[in-house]
Design a protein around this motif. Structure first.
Motif, PDB file in Angstrom:
ATOM      1  N   LYS A   1       0.790  -1.321  -0.143  1.00  0.00           N
ATOM      2  CA  LYS A   1      -0.096   0.609  -0.019  1.00  0.00           C
ATOM      3  C   LYS A   1       0.699   1.186  -0.229  1.00  0.00           C
ATOM      4  O   LYS A   1      -0.131   1.980   0.809  1.00  0.00           O
ATOM      5  CB  LYS A   1      -0.788  -0.226   1.569  1.00  0.00           C
ATOM      6  CG  LYS A   1      -2.026  -1.799   0.996  1.00  0.00           C
ATOM      7  CD  LYS A   1      -2.230  -1.188  -0.728  1.00  0.00           C
ATOM      8  CE  LYS A   1      -3.715  -2.609  -0.504  1.00  0.00           C
ATOM      9  NZ  LYS A   1      -4.404  -2.910  -1.268  1.00  0.00           N
TER      10      LYS A   1
ATOM     11  N   THR B   1      -9.275  -4.906 -10.892  1.00  0.00           N
ATOM     12  CA  THR B   1      -8.633  -4.809  -9.853  1.00  0.00           C
ATOM     13  C   THR B   1      -8.793  -5.990  -8.585  1.00  0.00           C
ATOM     14  O   THR B   1      -7.668  -6.320  -8.032  1.00  0.00           O
ATOM     15  CB  THR B   1      -8.291  -3.333  -9.352  1.00  0.00           C
ATOM     16  OG1 THR B   1      -9.219  -3.083  -8.366  1.00  0.00           O
ATOM     17  CG2 THR B   1      -7.942  -1.927 -10.083  1.00  0.00           C
ATOM     18  N   ASN B   2      -9.571  -7.025  -8.938  1.00  0.00           N
ATOM     19  CA  ASN B   2     -10.479  -7.589  -7.853  1.00  0.00           C
ATOM     20  C   ASN B   2      -9.627  -8.743  -9.029  1.00  0.00           C
ATOM     21  O   ASN B   2      -9.839  -9.271  -9.823  1.00  0.00           O
ATOM     22  CB  ASN B   2     -11.253  -7.296  -7.632  1.00  0.00           C
ATOM     23  CG  ASN B   2     -11.855  -5.748  -7.391  1.00  0.00           C
ATOM     24  OD1 ASN B   2     -11.292  -4.870  -6.636  1.00  0.00           O
ATOM     25  ND2 ASN B   2     -12.873  -5.650  -8.401  1.00  0.00           N
TER      26      ASN B   2
ATOM     27  N   GLU C   1     -15.603  -2.031  -3.077  1.00  0.00           N
ATOM     28  CA  GLU C   1     -14.399  -1.966  -3.925  1.00  0.00           C
ATOM     29  C   GLU C   1     -13.721  -0.901  -4.130  1.00  0.00           C
ATOM     30  O   GLU C   1     -14.954  -0.503  -4.558  1.00  0.00           O
ATOM     31  CB  GLU C   1     -13.930  -3.293  -4.991  1.00  0.00           C
ATOM     32  CG  GLU C   1     -14.545  -5.155  -4.638  1.00  0.00           C
ATOM     33  CD  GLU C   1     -13.072  -5.414  -3.398  1.00  0.00           C
ATOM     34  OE1 GLU C   1     -12.205  -4.195  -3.914  1.00  0.00           O
ATOM     35  OE2 GLU C   1     -13.189  -6.540  -2.863  1.00  0.00           O
TER      36      GLU C   1
ATOM     37  N   TRP D   1      -3.875  -7.144  -8.594  1.00  0.00           N
ATOM     38  CA  TRP D   1      -5.047  -6.211  -7.911  1.00  0.00           C
ATOM     39  C   TRP D   1      -4.437  -5.944  -6.996  1.00  0.00           C
ATOM     40  O   TRP D   1      -3.836  -5.545  -5.952  1.00  0.00           O
ATOM     41  CB  TRP D   1      -4.919  -7.956  -7.070  1.00  0.00           C
ATOM     42  CG  TRP D   1      -5.469  -8.844  -8.484  1.00  0.00           C
ATOM     43  CD1 TRP D   1      -6.548  -7.914  -9.334  1.00  0.00           C
ATOM     44  CD2 TRP D   1      -5.878 -10.519  -8.403  1.00  0.00           C
ATOM     45  NE1 TRP D   1      -6.859  -9.661 -10.625  1.00  0.00           N
ATOM     46  CE2 TRP D   1      -6.034 -10.519 -10.181  1.00  0.00           C
ATOM     47  CE3 TRP D   1      -5.263 -11.584  -8.060  1.00  0.00           C
ATOM     48  CZ2 TRP D   1      -6.782 -11.832 -10.142  1.00  0.00           C
ATOM     49  CZ3 TRP D   1      -5.939 -12.825  -8.412  1.00  0.00           C
ATOM     50  CH2 TRP D   1      -6.057 -12.943  -9.682  1.00  0.00           C
ATOM     51  N   TRP D   2      -5.387  -4.942  -6.625  1.00  0.00           N
ATOM     52  CA  TRP D   2      -5.425  -3.845  -5.768  1.00  0.00           C
ATOM     53  C   TRP D   2      -4.111  -2.549  -5.541  1.00  0.00           C
ATOM     54  O   TRP D   2      -3.827  -2.540  -4.732  1.00  0.00           O
ATOM     55  CB  TRP D   2      -5.499  -4.257  -3.990  1.00  0.00           C
ATOM     56  CG  TRP D   2      -7.345  -5.005  -4.398  1.00  0.00           C
ATOM     57  CD1 TRP D   2      -8.279  -5.029  -4.707  1.00  0.00           C
ATOM     58  CD2 TRP D   2      -7.201  -6.198  -3.948  1.00  0.00           C
ATOM     59  NE1 TRP D   2      -9.461  -5.590  -4.240  1.00  0.00           N
ATOM     60  CE2 TRP D   2      -8.465  -7.204  -4.422  1.00  0.00           C
ATOM     61  CE3 TRP D   2      -6.082  -7.456  -4.037  1.00  0.00           C
ATOM     62  CZ2 TRP D   2      -8.688  -8.705  -4.658  1.00  0.00           C
ATOM     63  CZ3 TRP D   2      -6.816  -9.023  -3.963  1.00  0.00           C
ATOM     64  CH2 TRP D   2      -7.678  -9.375  -3.657  1.00  0.00           C
TER      65      TRP D   2
END
Length: 595
Positions: free
Chosen positions: A342, A452-453, A461, A398-399
């Motif tokens: 993150k 993105t999942n 989301e 993803w994410w």
């Protein structure tokens, strides 16, 4: 001479009731089937003809090319379908004007079911349960209707291209799909035909490139430092038919920033291959690297850094074609690992151009108005470049990205560096990881996908799975330019299509009865790519050499004769979208077979 006097002299025969192609005017106009020029009408006032070195004919004084029509139109967006059924991780436009969209079979239930009684056995299920959901669709680009398609093996992060007959040849993927080759013909009611073990190596995140003879080579993939050729259907490759390429191992790193390598067919038949931050020219027949290029510094450019690349339009009007590669965007080398925890660092703003056949080839650097990763880069029919979709921070995964870039960019490679980029009208729909786009025959851009999942997720989301499909109209679609837009008469095209090195004549009309000069026009031909993960494989655009230009019957109706590319090294065999472009305004494209 003033514009009023020139226009008066041109219109005088019409105002007096004369037909400009009648024999009484042959003495002035010469060939009655050639469009009359002001030079002909004003011949007594002009100096003697001079030799035109480009075309090798007496044309009189060389005309100054007029600029493209100006427009402040920044484009427009239109939602064409609320739910395509699948999220378009992969996208290709077929010669029957159908878009093929697909994701992968391990995604779980999609939003469109297979026809009753046509389910597949899910190999990932411990109970071998039936999967009755479609993971691919055929999308009609005119009506927006969808038809579910059935894929058996997993197409996750796979590759593909269109062969000489317009059939989609689709390779690799995840798990049971890694060695597979799938075929989809452009015909009503057709579905995929699959050959599960035709490839020798597991091709996941690899690039498929068409070759001058119409065959395909598949390059790279996760922990696959090799390439192999797509065999005839049902005739599997052996390990002996897989060729080790050390360059792919040399360019990998702990993040594997060399996946989906950028591959472009050079005009000498060799392959330009770019991976991570390095590039080579490969003689694939001899399995020999014949040239290494300077390193492109600043970060990583391939998946998961996910920059963009095109081979800029090949201009066959020039005495020597000079192939040039453009690469834009990407990420700092460690972005993938940082975004996994993150920490979202800005993507790259830099662009670079490389003339790949010059002895002293060196990257020439530019900057986009904003950073971008996971964008798409498309060649437009008027020989400009569109940059669309993507994110400003993070990387593919993803994410793992933030700050969607909603604003497309127009890149005009022939302008001075300070004027090349233009920001266009923004979308309202984020198109992040696993988004795609494609150039349609009418010049609009089809935009789809974004997920993105790790499945179809719509609630809770930040960036839900995206099933909406849009069309974007670039500036040349300004309605005020329609009076200048050529319209091709498809009914009078040569039945044999376009043959290498031979002349090809196109009849077209323009609504505005203006003075159209030969140098106002160009004819382009576009090879449709398969787009996935920010890279459009096999994309190619050529500007054809003009041989003749004539008016047919009256002002506003014309024909133009061009010479087809000389060989498959310039343009591999297959179906191309051909456009007549009038001072930057393209006609709708027509499908023409080159052979």
């Amino acid at each position: 001479m003033g514009a009023l006097l020139r226009a008066t002299l041109f219109l005088l025969p019409i105002l007096l009731g004369a037909n400009v192609v009648e024999p009484t005017l042959f003495g002035i106009l010469g060939n009655p089937f050639r469009r009359p020029r002001l030079d002909d009408l004003l011949n007594p006032f002009l100096p003697p003809p001079v030799e035109d070195p480009q075309h090798g004919e007496n044309k009189g004084p060389k005309a100054v090319k007029r600029p493209d029509f100006e427009t402040q139109y920044a484009g427009a967006w239109k939602l064409v379908r609320e739910n395509a059924g699948v999220s378009a991780m992969h996208l290709v436009i077929m010669k029957n004007n159908k878009a093929i969209m697909f994701d992968f079979t391990a995604f779980g239930p999609s939003s469109i079911a297979l026809p009753q009684g046509n389910c597949r056995v899910d190999p990932h299920s411990p109970t071998k349960a039936l999967d009755c959901w479609a993971h691919a669709v055929e999308f009609d680009i005119d009506t927006a209707e969808v038809r579910p398609l059935k894929v058996l093996t997993d197409t996750w992060c796979s590759s593909g291209g269109l062969d000489a007959e317009g059939t989609l040849v689709q390779t690799g993927g995840y798990d049971d799909g890694g060695r597979g080759v799938r075929y989809l013909e452009p015909c009503a009611g057709c579905d995929f035909k699959e050959f599960t073990y035709d490839l020798s190596a597991q091709k996941w995140y690899s690039t498929q490139q068409i070759l001058p003879d119409g065959s395909f080579v598949v390059i790279g993939g996760r922990r696959e430092f090799n390439y192999e050729y797509v065999p005839p259907a049902g005739q599997p490759n052996t390990i002996k038919e897989t060729y080790y390429l050390p360059f792919l191992k040399e360019t990998t790193d702990v993040i594997e920033n060399n996946l989906y390598p950028f591959v472009h067919l050079n005009t000498d038949g060799n392959l330009f291959i770019f991976a991570n931050d390095r590039a080579i020219l490969l003689d694939h027949k001899a399995n020999k690297v014949i040239r290494e290029y300077p390193k492109l510094r600043g970060g990583s450019r391939n998946y998961p850094a996910s920059g963009m690349s095109v081979l800029l339009p090949l201009d066959l009007r020039r005495p020597a074609v000079d192939p040039e590669v453009l690469i834009c965007g990407g990420c700092p080398r460690d972005s993938f690992n940082l975004s996994a925890v993150k920490i979202f660092v800005p993507a790259l703003r830099s662009c670079a151009r490389l003339a790949i056949n010059k002895p002293d080839a060196a990257w020439r650097m530019e900057k986009m108005p904003m950073p971008r990763t996971m964008g798409d880069m498309l060649l437009l029919p008027n020989a400009e470049v569109l940059i669309i979709n993507g994110a400003a921070k993070g990387s593919a995964g993803w994410w793992q990205a933030k700050d969607p870039v909603l604003t497309p960019l127009l890149y005009r490679p022939e302008l001075a560096r300070a004027n090349r980029f233009r920001a266009l009208a923004p979308s309202t729909i984020p198109r992040m990881y696993h988004s795609t786009s494609a150039v349609l025959p009418d010049g609009d851009i089809l935009v789809a996908g974004s997920n993105t999942n790790d499945g179809y997720k719509f609630i809770g989301e930040e960036f839900p799975t995206e099933l909406r499909v849009e069309k974007f109209s670039p500036p040349y679609q300004d309605p005020e330019l329609n009076i200048h837009r050529p319209s091709i008469n498809a009914e009078v095209l040569p039945a044999e299509g376009m043959q290498y090195g031979r002349s090809f004549t196109i009849a077209f009309a323009i609504i505005m009865t203006e003075l159209v000069e030969r140098d106002d026009l160009m004819v382009t031909m576009y090879a449709q790519p398969l787009t996935t993960h920010g890279y459009s494989m096999n994309q190619r655009l050529l500007i054809l050499e003009t041989e003749e230009f004539a008016m047919i019957n009256s002002v506003g109706s014309y024909s133009i004769t061009v010479r087809a590319p000389p060989s498959g090294e310039y343009a591999p065999p297959g179906y191309y979208q051909v456009h007549v472009v009038h001072r930057g305004v393209p006609s709708k494209g027509i499908w023409v077979k080159l052979h």
